[in-house]
Design an enzyme around this catalytic site. Structure first.
Site, mmCIF file in Angstrom:
data_model
loop_
_atom_site.group_PDB
_atom_site.id
_atom_site.type_symbol
_atom_site.label_atom_id
_atom_site.label_comp_id
_atom_site.label_asym_id
_atom_site.label_seq_id
_atom_site.Cartn_x
_atom_site.Cartn_y
_atom_site.Cartn_z
ATOM 1 N N ASP A 180 36.978 -41.059 34.178
ATOM 2 C CA ASP A 180 36.809 -41.672 35.451
ATOM 3 C C ASP A 180 35.154 -41.700 35.601
ATOM 4 O OD1 ASP A 180 37.314 -42.985 37.869
ATOM 5 O OD2 ASP A 180 37.657 -41.014 38.813
ATOM 6 N N HIS A 240 28.877 -45.236 46.913
ATOM 7 C CA HIS A 240 29.482 -43.985 46.973
ATOM 8 C C HIS A 240 29.125 -42.669 46.443
ATOM 9 C CE1 HIS A 240 33.145 -41.672 46.380
ATOM 10 N NE2 HIS A 240 32.803 -41.311 45.238
ATOM 11 N N ARG A 245 26.387 -32.424 49.127
ATOM 12 C CA ARG A 245 25.220 -31.689 48.745
ATOM 13 C C ARG A 245 23.893 -32.128 49.571
ATOM 14 N NH1 ARG A 245 27.914 -33.281 44.791
ATOM 15 N NH2 ARG A 245 26.980 -35.358 44.559
ATOM 16 N N GLU A 301 41.084 -43.334 46.565
ATOM 17 C CA GLU A 301 39.918 -43.782 46.058
ATOM 18 C C GLU A 301 40.328 -45.022 45.474
ATOM 19 O OE1 GLU A 301 37.554 -41.083 43.437
ATOM 20 O OE2 GLU A 301 36.986 -40.061 45.215
ATOM 21 N N GLU A 339 39.641 -48.181 43.120
ATOM 22 C CA GLU A 339 38.728 -48.160 41.831
ATOM 23 C C GLU A 339 39.380 -49.131 41.207
ATOM 24 O OE1 GLU A 339 38.288 -44.581 39.680
ATOM 25 O OE2 GLU A 339 38.021 -43.332 41.515
ATOM 26 N N ASP A 397 42.634 -43.310 42.697
ATOM 27 C CA ASP A 397 42.565 -41.918 42.209
ATOM 28 C C ASP A 397 42.488 -40.897 43.111
ATOM 29 O OD1 ASP A 397 41.282 -39.687 40.987
ATOM 30 O OD2 ASP A 397 39.248 -40.307 41.333
ATOM 31 N N ARG A 422 40.631 -33.450 48.585
ATOM 32 C CA ARG A 422 39.368 -32.914 48.833
ATOM 33 C C ARG A 422 39.121 -31.452 49.169
ATOM 34 N NH1 ARG A 422 37.101 -37.347 46.634
ATOM 35 N NH2 ARG A 422 37.624 -39.278 47.781
ATOM 36 N N GLN A 454 39.572 -29.938 45.619
ATOM 37 C CA GLN A 454 38.442 -30.350 44.756
ATOM 38 C C GLN A 454 37.137 -29.500 45.213
ATOM 39 O OE1 GLN A 454 37.464 -34.486 45.172
ATOM 40 N NE2 GLN A 454 35.858 -34.513 44.026
ATOM 41 N N LYS A 512 42.327 -33.732 41.508
ATOM 42 C CA LYS A 512 42.597 -35.245 41.078
ATOM 43 C C LYS A 512 43.617 -35.037 39.971
ATOM 44 C CE LYS A 512 38.166 -36.823 41.855
ATOM 45 N NZ LYS A 512 38.200 -38.190 42.731
ATOM 46 N N THR A 572 47.387 -40.272 39.444
ATOM 47 C CA THR A 572 46.525 -41.473 39.402
ATOM 48 C C THR A 572 47.202 -42.489 39.207
ATOM 49 O OG1 THR A 572 44.842 -40.036 38.536
ATOM 50 C CG2 THR A 572 44.263 -42.448 38.500
ATOM 51 N N GLU A 585 34.385 -41.093 52.677
ATOM 52 C CA GLU A 585 33.381 -41.836 53.319
ATOM 53 C C GLU A 585 33.650 -42.521 54.664
ATOM 54 O OE1 GLU A 585 31.130 -44.366 50.138
ATOM 55 O OE2 GLU A 585 32.931 -43.682 49.068
#
Lengths: 375, 375
Positions: free
Chosen positions: A97, A104, A113, A168, A170, A202, A206, A209, A222, A226, A327
């Site tokens: 991935d 993103h 961060r 997610e 993708e 995906d 959270r 993770q 994750k 998937t 997001e």
């Protein structure tokens, strides 16, 4: 002759099981499928695409021509799509991935961060990524069981059902012809190896993770599931979707895209319980699939038939183009308000996420999944 | 009857090719091998262990008994080990690498993240790990081509051959019987799924790894090659090696080891060009393989026949027990001085790394590899 995104210019590949339990490789045409074993019993033996994928571009082109001719001549009876059930069409080898959307990656950086630059140091130099669990790949329509895992709340670590389950949106790339071990794949040669594309979800927990991710990256947050679409669109059907995806600054020579560009102008749509919640554009991705493949093999790794690599979450510059709840709700701080008045920070049990995409007259096969309660 | 670590109490499994090019599944006995197709042509059809592994513990125990009887009775002719060439004995499904040595994790933390606590926040709560490239696994004796990749030197990013090539001495666990999707494997049930162990060298390009690793973890710095020993030692041969590996603080209930402990008292030895450079003890590992498997499946993931998960670098508390050059040379700042007077910060072209291990009368199959110059 029906169309609605699956006309004679598209012809995506998959595998299905009929009411009698027989599995066969198939091409989708409108609301019907063509049993490919009628065309070539040996190439499609076993009811999957593995041999066909391994055949490489000359085989892909020849079969596409033969399928087109057969459909035009109405040579074989078709099977109604509603009478068959899709299954994974090939054996997944390795799964990678990537993280190729600047929007993103920057949003995730700002959220996770906040004291560091939004983009990681190597981000504009190479398409960074990670290996994921190949056996987690499941076909669209498979229910998604909410995973449990270790999360930390108020300095206490608990093993509990994830409370921050996310999707997610993708795009995945399916490798057909293997590359030579030790020899990096040049961007100009990507289409000799990549057969086609399909949408991918995906699913991400959270909270799991977040606790596990330093320093080795995503793992159990994750690897529980998937989802990939049932229908793989051959790159040969997307010639009209190609666009350039220039990088600034230019990457090192081995990662520069070729004269034939490998960006794809696809318009994605994410629906939550039927309601559109995001409309990202794949043309906004920073790195192309040819660059991902060149990078993946730049250390001497080779790719195999059945390798899948995905783009990472597709997000655009506009807030309505963000490809995951992380997001869209800014890590749960700005809930989505749905049409029925309910709010979503994260996915609820019973929620259905559907991701679709189109480019001109072509509609990619949708990837859907419904959340089931934790075990 | 020869022994030297491969006596009647050991009997590890592999696959070999003879001088005529015929591949067969084999058990090693002293300096000979037994062609397993003589014992059961169907179970060992195809010259590999895949069906046998999938059979589960009852099959493993039955075949081990039959092999022991056949060797004692000298029922079949043996083939000299030197006349055959080992190959990968099974199809690798998913590959996971853990980080289960406290000494290694703490040293790596001190080196790479000097401003943070040595151990990552979740380290004592769960055996953290990451997915790696399954197709990178190669059999002992395979030459290792020095990888190229993007590295940053003095703010300039270049695509160059790695200048910081390293080994990592690890123990790998080979999954035989698959687990049920959605159902975590209890530590007490680990031995129903894990068939056996083999030594593994997780070759690592530290400069490539360093540049790419934030935030998604190891990728191309690891995926170029991972060597595994030719001979897989069944857990049934290691009953005498079992030791407890208590954790402090105790992990959450689902990760607590069972009454039958799953620590293993194995003594590793790493030789560089024939010279011993490290002697880590596997009994010093913090997490057991049963805990790794329980964690791996705690989110609903299932394991498949051919899954491999590795321990991460095995390092002990003593500086002479560090299982990689990163630690042994403290990131290249304290070179090893070899017997010939030469120094090693990192591996040179032509260097041969061999990892061996023993427990009582049992010697695990060695894993070796020689570094070839970059392409």
């Amino acid at each position: 002759m029906t169309d609605a995104g699956f006309g004679i210019d598209h012809l995506p590949y998959g595998a299905v099981v009929d009411a009698q339990g027989r599995q066969f490789a198939a091409v989708r045409f409108g609301d019907d499928v063509l049993d490919l074993s009628q065309l070539d019993a040996e190439l499609f033996a076993g009811g999957g695409l593995d041999r066909f994928l391994a055949g490489g571009h000359p085989v892909w082109r020849e079969v596409r021509g033969a399928v087109t001719d057969a459909l035009r001549a109405e040579r074989f009876p078709l099977v109604p799509l509603h009478s068959v059930r899709p299954v994974l069409a090939f054996e997944v080898a390795d799964y990678v991935d990537f993280y190729a959307s600047e929007h993103h990656a920057a949003n995730a950086g700002r959220i996770f961060r906040p004291d560091s630059p939004a983009l990681p140091p190597s981000w504009r130099h190479q398409p960074i990524g990670y290996y994921g669990r190949a056996s987690a790949l499941c076909v669209s329509g498979t229910d998604i069981r909410r995973p449990s895992g270790q999360v930390r709340v108020d300095d206490t670590v608990r093993y509990v059902p994830s409370e921050r389950l996310d999707f997610e949106a993708e795009l995945a790339f399916v490798v057909g012809a293997p590359s030579t071990p030790g020899e990096p794949v040049r961007t100009a040669d990507a289409d000799e190896h990549v057969f086609g594309v399909c949408l991918l979800n995906d699913w991400s927990a959270r909270d799991i993770q977040r606790f596990e991710t330093v320093p080795l990256g995503p793992f159990l947050g994750k690897s529980f599931a998937t989802s990939i679409a049932a229908w793989i669109t051959p790159l040969d059907a997307l010639a009209g979707a190609r666009v350039a995806s220039p990088q600034d600054p230019a990457p090192l020579p081995h990662l520069q895209d070729s004269a034939t560009p490998h960006g794809l102008d696809l318009h994605l749509e994410v629906r939550l319980n039927g309601e559109v919640v995001s409309t990202p554009g794949f043309a906004d991705m920073y790195w192309t699939y040819a660059q991902m493949l060149a990078h993946l093999t730049s250390n001497g790794s080779s790719v195999r038939t059945g390798d899948v690599f995905a783009s990472g979450t597709v997000s655009g510059p506009d807030p309505a183009q963000r490809g995951c709840l992380l997001e869209l709700t800014w890590n749960g701080t700005q809930p989505l308000v749905l049409g029925d008045g309910s709010q979503r920070e994260w996915l609820h049990d019973g929620d259905v996420v559907a991701i679709s995409a189109h480019s001109g007259s072509i509609a990619l096969g949708e990837v859907t999944g419904r959340i089931r309660a934790a075990r």
